[in-house]
Scaffold this active site. Structure first.
Site, PDB file in Angstrom:
ATOM      1  N   TYR A 162       0.842  -1.206   0.000  1.00  0.00           N
ATOM      2  CA  TYR A 162       0.000   0.000   0.000  1.00  0.00           C
ATOM      3  C   TYR A 162       0.872   1.250   0.000  1.00  0.00           C
ATOM      4  O   TYR A 162       0.637   2.180  -0.783  1.00  0.00           O
ATOM      5  CB  TYR A 162      -0.896  -0.036   1.243  1.00  0.00           C
ATOM      6  N   LYS A 166       1.073   4.134  -2.970  1.00  0.00           N
ATOM      7  CA  LYS A 166       0.669   5.525  -2.749  1.00  0.00           C
ATOM      8  C   LYS A 166       1.853   6.482  -2.986  1.00  0.00           C
ATOM      9  O   LYS A 166       1.683   7.596  -3.477  1.00  0.00           O
ATOM     10  CB  LYS A 166       0.109   5.703  -1.333  1.00  0.00           C
TER      11      LYS A 166
HETATM   12  N1  LIG Z   1      -9.868   5.709   5.307  1.00  0.00           N
HETATM   13  C1  LIG Z   1      -8.637   6.100   5.576  1.00  0.00           C
HETATM   14  O1  LIG Z   1      -8.266   6.215   6.761  1.00  0.00           O
HETATM   15  C2  LIG Z   1      -7.686   6.462   4.469  1.00  0.00           C
HETATM   16  C3  LIG Z   1      -6.427   6.971   4.819  1.00  0.00           C
HETATM   17  C4  LIG Z   1      -5.541   7.339   3.815  1.00  0.00           C
HETATM   18  C5  LIG Z   1      -5.909   7.216   2.489  1.00  0.00           C
HETATM   19  N2  LIG Z   1      -7.141   6.705   2.166  1.00  0.00           N
HETATM   20  C6  LIG Z   1      -7.466   6.584   0.735  1.00  0.00           C
HETATM   21  O2  LIG Z   1      -8.709   7.203   0.465  1.00  0.00           O
HETATM   22  C7  LIG Z   1      -9.400   6.503  -0.585  1.00  0.00           C
HETATM   23  C8  LIG Z   1     -10.793   6.086  -0.118  1.00  0.00           C
HETATM   24  O3  LIG Z   1     -10.654   5.317   1.057  1.00  0.00           O
HETATM   25  P1  LIG Z   1     -11.909   4.797   1.900  1.00  0.00           P
HETATM   26  O4  LIG Z   1     -11.463   4.793   3.315  1.00  0.00           O
HETATM   27  O5  LIG Z   1     -13.143   5.485   1.511  1.00  0.00           O
HETATM   28  O6  LIG Z   1     -11.936   3.256   1.410  1.00  0.00           O
HETATM   29  P2  LIG Z   1     -13.111   2.163   1.473  1.00  0.00           P
HETATM   30  O7  LIG Z   1     -14.080   2.540   2.509  1.00  0.00           O
HETATM   31  O8  LIG Z   1     -12.419   0.852   1.573  1.00  0.00           O
HETATM   32  O9  LIG Z   1     -13.799   2.321   0.012  1.00  0.00           O
HETATM   33  C9  LIG Z   1     -13.019   2.005  -1.097  1.00  0.00           C
HETATM   34  C10 LIG Z   1     -13.794   2.344  -2.351  1.00  0.00           C
HETATM   35  O10 LIG Z   1     -12.940   2.053  -3.457  1.00  0.00           O
HETATM   36  C11 LIG Z   1     -13.636   1.136  -4.314  1.00  0.00           C
HETATM   37  N3  LIG Z   1     -12.663   0.278  -5.002  1.00  0.00           N
HETATM   38  C12 LIG Z   1     -11.740  -0.535  -4.482  1.00  0.00           C
HETATM   39  N4  LIG Z   1     -11.059  -1.147  -5.448  1.00  0.00           N
HETATM   40  C13 LIG Z   1     -11.568  -0.700  -6.612  1.00  0.00           C
HETATM   41  C14 LIG Z   1     -11.298  -0.951  -7.986  1.00  0.00           C
HETATM   42  N5  LIG Z   1     -10.356  -1.830  -8.376  1.00  0.00           N
HETATM   43  N6  LIG Z   1     -12.012  -0.291  -8.922  1.00  0.00           N
HETATM   44  C15 LIG Z   1     -12.970   0.588  -8.566  1.00  0.00           C
HETATM   45  N7  LIG Z   1     -13.311   0.854  -7.298  1.00  0.00           N
HETATM   46  C16 LIG Z   1     -12.602   0.213  -6.331  1.00  0.00           C
HETATM   47  C17 LIG Z   1     -14.597   0.374  -3.411  1.00  0.00           C
HETATM   48  O11 LIG Z   1     -15.639  -0.196  -4.179  1.00  0.00           O
HETATM   49  P3  LIG Z   1     -16.544  -1.444  -3.634  1.00  0.00           P
HETATM   50  O12 LIG Z   1     -17.587  -0.857  -2.712  1.00  0.00           O
HETATM   51  O13 LIG Z   1     -17.111  -2.018  -4.884  1.00  0.00           O
HETATM   52  O14 LIG Z   1     -15.623  -2.388  -2.895  1.00  0.00           O
HETATM   53  C18 LIG Z   1     -15.063   1.509  -2.511  1.00  0.00           C
HETATM   54  O15 LIG Z   1     -16.030   2.275  -3.174  1.00  0.00           O
HETATM   55  C19 LIG Z   1      -8.498   5.307  -0.943  1.00  0.00           C
HETATM   56  O16 LIG Z   1      -7.704   5.623  -2.049  1.00  0.00           O
HETATM   57  C20 LIG Z   1      -7.624   5.139   0.290  1.00  0.00           C
HETATM   58  O17 LIG Z   1      -6.401   4.528   0.005  1.00  0.00           O
HETATM   59  C21 LIG Z   1      -8.025   6.329   3.118  1.00  0.00           C
END
Ligand SMILES: NC(=O)c1ccc[n+]([C@@H]2O[C@H](COP(=O)([O-])OP(=O)(O)OC[C@H]3O[C@@H](n4cnc5c(N)ncnc54)[C@H](OP(=O)(O)O)[C@@H]3O)[C@@H](O)[C@H]2O)c1
Length: 242
Positions: A162, A166
């Site tokens: 990861y 990133k």
């Molecule tokens: N939450 C945190 O603390 C955090 C921290 C740092 C960075 N981020 C970044 O912020 C972004 C959103 O995170 P989140 O926390 O909202 O994640 P999440 O709750 O796990 O949601 C992930 C989303 O991405 C979609 N997804 C995953 N793989 C995919 C693919 N191959 N093609 C299309 N869609 C895909 C999922 O779709 P499905 O519903 O179909 O599975 C879901 O809609 C990510 O890039 C993550 O790395 C998050």
């Protein structure tokens, strides 16, 4: 009307970003890979009188990305905002020596190659915008500086796949921003911080609203706003060290 496409928009930060940009008057294209989840998200936006549609896009699948770009280009004259939000965290707590190569590749397929190919595929339509904005959802965990700083809260984290994906995504921010420097298009990385989503877990310090704030700001930058930069979550504020 400005048009915004957010990948991974059916839940978590992607949905929050979509909802917030919709409330600001943008037409929203929810990038989703599951039609039922997309319909449910669309219903929630519809209840708020946000104009929105879904496009099917799995960013780990080239054919899906190019089909989505074709569909959107057939229906719209321009794309003003692209948020490369879809993300996968499959190795949290796993040391590099124990990380299966397949899991490392899976991280890159979604977090890096997916964002790269999506940006390439939609760039012709973004070039037709008066003021295109590309936001790459990165992470504090992708910061090489943080990885080497024992004082940083993420120093002890192990998630090499990861983190590498990133970190590499941040390179795309720099390179696309440099290439597009003489256009009106701005490209930036947004780190949401640790947020209460399925990925961040229920004990994370930030709400989805707080985590989405940096990306929303970068998606709505004025003409004199920054490009080629890495901005951290609202928890820390300001530019993040690369
Ligand atoms: N939450 C945190 O603390 C955090 C921290 C740092 C960075 N981020 C970044 O912020 C972004 C959103 O995170 P989140 O926390 O909202 O994640 P999440 O709750 O796990 O949601 C992930 C989303 O991405 C979609 N997804 C995953 N793989 C995919 C693919 N191959 N093609 C299309 N869609 C895909 C999922 O779709 P499905 O519903 O179909 O599975 C879901 O809609 C990510 O890039 C993550 O790395 C998050």
């Amino acid at each position: 009307m400005n048009i915004a496409l957010i990948t991974g928009a059916n839940r978590g930060l992607g949905f929050e970003i979509a909802q917030s940009l919709g409330r600001r008057g943008m037409h929203i294209i929810l990038g989703v890979r599951d039609a039922d989840k997309g319909r449910a998200a669309l219903d929630t936006l519809g209840e708020q009188n946000i104009t929105a549609e879904c496009v099917s896009i799995d960013v780990s699948n080239s054919a899906s990305i190019h089909a989505a770009a074709k569909t959107v280009a057939e229906q719209h004259q321009h794309l003003d905002v692209l948020v490369n939000n879809a993300g996968l965290l499959n190795d949290f707590g796993v040391t590099a020596s124990a990380l299966p190569l397949a899991d490392l590749r899976a991280s890159f397929e979604t977090n890096f190659f997916g964002a790269f190919e999506t940006t390439q595929a939609f760039l012709p339509l973004i070039r037709k915008s008066q003021a295109g904005r590309i936001v790459n959802m990165t992470s504090d965990l992708g910061s090489l500086t943080a990885m080497g700083d024992p004082e940083h809260m993420q120093y002890d984290a192990f998630a090499a796949g990861y983190q590498a994906s990133k970190c590499a995504l941040n390179v795309l921010t720099r390179q696309f921003a440099k290439e597009l420097g003489d256009t009106a298009i701005k490209v930036n990385s947004a780190s949401p911080g640790l947020c209460r989503t399925d990925m961040g877990g229920e004990n994370a310090p930030l709400s989805v609203e707080e985590g989405a704030a940096t990306a929303i700001w970068l998606a709505t930058l004025d003409a004199d706003g920054p490009t080629g930069c890495f901005f951290s979550s609202t928890l820390e504020g300001g530019e993040h060290p690369w």
